[in-house]
Design an enzyme around this catalytic site. Structure first.
Site, PDB file in Angstrom:
ATOM      1  N   ILE A  26      -5.453  -3.955 -11.620  1.00  0.00           N
ATOM      2  CA  ILE A  26      -5.066  -5.120 -11.537  1.00  0.00           C
ATOM      3  C   ILE A  26      -5.428  -5.754 -10.022  1.00  0.00           C
ATOM      4  CG2 ILE A  26      -3.202  -7.026 -11.469  1.00  0.00           C
ATOM      5  CD1 ILE A  26      -1.773  -5.605 -13.907  1.00  0.00           C
ATOM      6  N   ARG A  46      -2.159   3.899  -1.138  1.00  0.00           N
ATOM      7  CA  ARG A  46      -1.711   5.357  -0.500  1.00  0.00           C
ATOM      8  C   ARG A  46      -2.989   6.056  -0.319  1.00  0.00           C
ATOM      9  NH1 ARG A  46       2.128   7.517  -5.017  1.00  0.00           N
ATOM     10  NH2 ARG A  46       0.494   6.587  -6.353  1.00  0.00           N
ATOM     11  N   ASP A  76       2.504   3.338   2.494  1.00  0.00           N
ATOM     12  CA  ASP A  76       3.422   3.613   1.582  1.00  0.00           C
ATOM     13  C   ASP A  76       4.641   2.683   1.612  1.00  0.00           C
ATOM     14  OD1 ASP A  76       5.630   4.793   0.178  1.00  0.00           O
ATOM     15  OD2 ASP A  76       5.887   6.377   1.402  1.00  0.00           O
ATOM     16  N   VAL A  77       4.443   1.923   0.307  1.00  0.00           N
ATOM     17  CA  VAL A  77       5.178   0.657   0.257  1.00  0.00           C
ATOM     18  C   VAL A  77       6.571   1.176   0.348  1.00  0.00           C
ATOM     19  CG1 VAL A  77       3.400  -0.619  -0.703  1.00  0.00           C
ATOM     20  CG2 VAL A  77       5.222   0.326  -2.094  1.00  0.00           C
ATOM     21  N   ASN A 103       1.621  -6.052  -5.670  1.00  0.00           N
ATOM     22  CA  ASN A 103       1.053  -5.527  -6.875  1.00  0.00           C
ATOM     23  C   ASN A 103       1.527  -4.060  -7.021  1.00  0.00           C
ATOM     24  OD1 ASN A 103      -0.972  -5.391  -9.288  1.00  0.00           O
ATOM     25  ND2 ASN A 103      -1.919  -3.961  -7.844  1.00  0.00           N
ATOM     26  N   TYR A 168      12.467   0.655 -14.953  1.00  0.00           N
ATOM     27  CA  TYR A 168      11.512  -0.054 -14.626  1.00  0.00           C
ATOM     28  C   TYR A 168      11.801  -1.599 -14.951  1.00  0.00           C
ATOM     29  CZ  TYR A 168       6.675  -2.211 -15.164  1.00  0.00           C
ATOM     30  OH  TYR A 168       5.580  -2.637 -14.811  1.00  0.00           O
ATOM     31  N   LYS A 172      11.869  -4.795 -12.312  1.00  0.00           N
ATOM     32  CA  LYS A 172      11.082  -5.884 -12.363  1.00  0.00           C
ATOM     33  C   LYS A 172      12.053  -7.175 -12.501  1.00  0.00           C
ATOM     34  CE  LYS A 172       7.009  -3.998 -11.885  1.00  0.00           C
ATOM     35  NZ  LYS A 172       6.095  -4.358 -10.898  1.00  0.00           N
ATOM     36  N   THR A 203      -4.889  -0.686 -18.009  1.00  0.00           N
ATOM     37  CA  THR A 203      -4.703  -0.388 -16.625  1.00  0.00           C
ATOM     38  C   THR A 203      -4.430   1.204 -16.827  1.00  0.00           C
ATOM     39  OG1 THR A 203      -2.155  -0.818 -16.278  1.00  0.00           O
ATOM     40  CG2 THR A 203      -3.681  -2.425 -15.473  1.00  0.00           C
TER      41      THR A 203
END
Length: 271
Positions: A26, A46, A76-77, A103, A168, A172, A203
């Site tokens: 994506i 990364r 690295d978020v 994203n 998860y 989200k 994906t």
């Protein structure tokens, strides 16, 4: 970071977009959509080798056209220091970040009783904390300019529940809450904040899910994919380009009245 092409025209001409998780799936589709609208794009992720390859592929896809710059930067978020360094480098190369697309994401599947704190924290760190860190780093420049677009790529898991992915889903849902709260804070600042919520999309995450279904149930790949697509009224997996088109529209000047929204790109699964 490595500059590959020269600036071009389009509705987002002169704007600089940074896309986390931009190396594949994506993220790379979003990057291409924004490039086609004239934005300068920084891919963030990364792995430098993956980002470099994707940047070259995007540049090649736009060869012969008046294409904007596409660069890459490693990040690295989950680390605020890493995010600050990456954002500063991106801004040094191409000016302030006008468009931020959060994203980067990961999904882990386990029954809740076997969802340990390590899985829980990892899901929060990548999917929710990562968006927080990136917005905090990019927002001052947007506020100074009086213009900005923040798009958080969430998931239909941020709008409803799914079994065996509780961490998860929780992360989200947090992204959706952050989107709505921040949209209200910035409503008079020329900055919009929206979320795009894909259903099951073609994906690497879905490939892993297919492999997991096959291993646990003995179903074929075709049967496993059909199981994932069954909840989509169109009976198909979403394509990355379909998600990218929604993101690109939210970034355009004409979408200035759209803020605080969570758009499901899921074939009618969520209404």
């Amino acid at each position: 970071m490595n500059s590959l092409t020269s600036a071009g025209a389009g509705p987002l001409h002169g704007k600089h977009a940074l896309v986390t998780g931009g190396g594949r799936g994506i993220g790379s589709a979003i990057a291409l959509a924004l490039l086609l609208q004239g934005a300068r794009v920084t891919l963030a992720g990364r792995t430098a080798a993956v980002l470099e390859q994707t940047a070259h592929e995007l540049a090649s896809a736009l060869a012969g056209a008046t294409a904007p710059a596409v660069d890459y930067v490693t990040v690295d978020v989950t680390s605020r220091d890493s995010v600050d360094q990456a954002m500063a480098e991106a801004a040094r190369r191409h000016g302030r970040i006008d468009i931020l697309v959060n994203n980067a994401g990961q999904a882990a599947s386990a029954p809740f009783a076997r969802t340990g704190s390590d899985i829980w924290r990892q899901m929060m760190a990548v999917n929710l904390d990562g968006s927080y860190h990136c917005i905090q780093a990019a927002l001052p420049g947007m506020l100074a300019a009086g213009w900005g677009r923040i798009v958080n790529v969430a998931s239909t898991a941020g709008l409803t529940g799914y079994a065996y992915v509780s961490a998860y889903c929780a992360a989200k849902h947090g992204v959706i809450g952050l989107t709505r709260a921040l949209a209200l804070e910035l409503a008079t600042k020329g900055i919009t904040v929206n979320a795009v919520c894909p259903g099951y999309t073609e994906t690497d995450i879905v490939k892993d899910a297919v492999a997991n279904i096959m291993a646990k149930t003995g179903r074929s790949e075709e049967q496993a994919r059909a199981e994932l697509a069954a909840g989509n009224p169109q009976k198909q997996l979403v394509q990355p380009e379909q998600v990218a088109d929604a993101v690109a529209w939210l970034c355009q000047p004409g979408a200035s009245a759209m803020t605080g929204q969570s758009l499901a790109v899921a074939g009618g699964e969520i209404m």
